[in-house]
Scaffold this active site. Sequence first.
Site, PDB file in Angstrom:
ATOM      1  N   ASP A  92       0.818  -1.211   0.000  1.00 31.48           N
ATOM      2  CA  ASP A  92       0.000   0.000   0.000  1.00 31.48           C
ATOM      3  C   ASP A  92       0.852   1.261   0.000  1.00 31.48           C
ATOM      4  O   ASP A  92       2.017   1.250   0.413  1.00 31.48           O
ATOM      5  CB  ASP A  92      -0.895   0.042   1.246  1.00 31.48           C
ATOM      6  CG  ASP A  92      -2.106  -0.861   1.144  1.00 31.48           C
ATOM      7  OD1 ASP A  92      -2.194  -1.652   0.178  1.00 31.48           O
ATOM      8  OD2 ASP A  92      -2.966  -0.797   2.040  1.00 31.48           O
ATOM      9  N   HIS A 109       3.894  -2.290   3.105  1.00 29.36           N
ATOM     10  CA  HIS A 109       3.929  -0.938   2.548  1.00 29.36           C
ATOM     11  C   HIS A 109       5.252  -0.686   1.833  1.00 29.36           C
ATOM     12  O   HIS A 109       6.312  -1.024   2.366  1.00 29.36           O
ATOM     13  CB  HIS A 109       3.728   0.094   3.650  1.00 29.36           C
ATOM     14  CG  HIS A 109       2.403  -0.014   4.346  1.00 29.36           C
ATOM     15  ND1 HIS A 109       2.169  -0.953   5.334  1.00 29.36           N
ATOM     16  CD2 HIS A 109       1.248   0.668   4.179  1.00 29.36           C
ATOM     17  CE1 HIS A 109       0.914  -0.836   5.750  1.00 29.36           C
ATOM     18  NE2 HIS A 109       0.335   0.134   5.067  1.00 29.36           N
TER      19      HIS A 109
END
Length: 239
Positions: free
Chosen positions: A51, A196
């Site tokens: 993400d 991430h």
Amino acid sequence: MRHPVATLAVPLTGAALAHALPAVTARNTPRRLTPHLAGEGRPGGVALTFDDGPDPLGTPAVLETLAGLGWRATFFMLGSQVRQHPAIARQVVDAGHEVAVHGTVHRNHLTRTPLAVRRDIRLAVEQITGTTGVRPRWFRPPYGIFSGGTHWAARDLGLVPVLWTAWGKDWRAGPPVQIVAEVMHTLRDGGTVLLHDSDCTSRPGSWRSTVAALPLLAARVRAQGLEVRPLADHLAAPC
């Protein structure tokens, strides 16, 4: 990355209840009833997702590590980040990975109107598609929190919502071994991992811990005989 608890402290009525109810129920709905929403796919492997990118430092480092491991993943991109770093977004696609939508800005959908949510997602789709040449299929809201407007907008724009079954909480920039332990705590065959590739909403430099954790995660996943794949392969219907 600060993940707010989806608990509403004020009374909700009418339209406000309809808007907020999915955020309350999405994390509590049994996975057996919504397996694809939770990211549960075909057995024999797990999906790897990232993400908050693209990021000029974190994303290339992640891509280099994934290439060394022979892994393909899905990158849930922010339209604002794609606008700032278009070459990095294209690099993700050129490396054979999958792009997906995380919105334009990283903002809790419960604080936004349904129309604002739809506009945010639409702009992100247009930004990602125009930059990479690939129209994304998957969508994940910021913080994994859905509102009624989130569901409506995703459906209206032809996107498939996908959350995760395991996350490394790597936004805290903890030791790599701790990130892997967090992932393995809930990761099962057929699950989806959230990490991430950017620190734009996380502790500065947290992507370094993520990159260092990937080879450690590879050892654990391979020991279980599981392959790592993007969502397109993970959630594909069995032959």
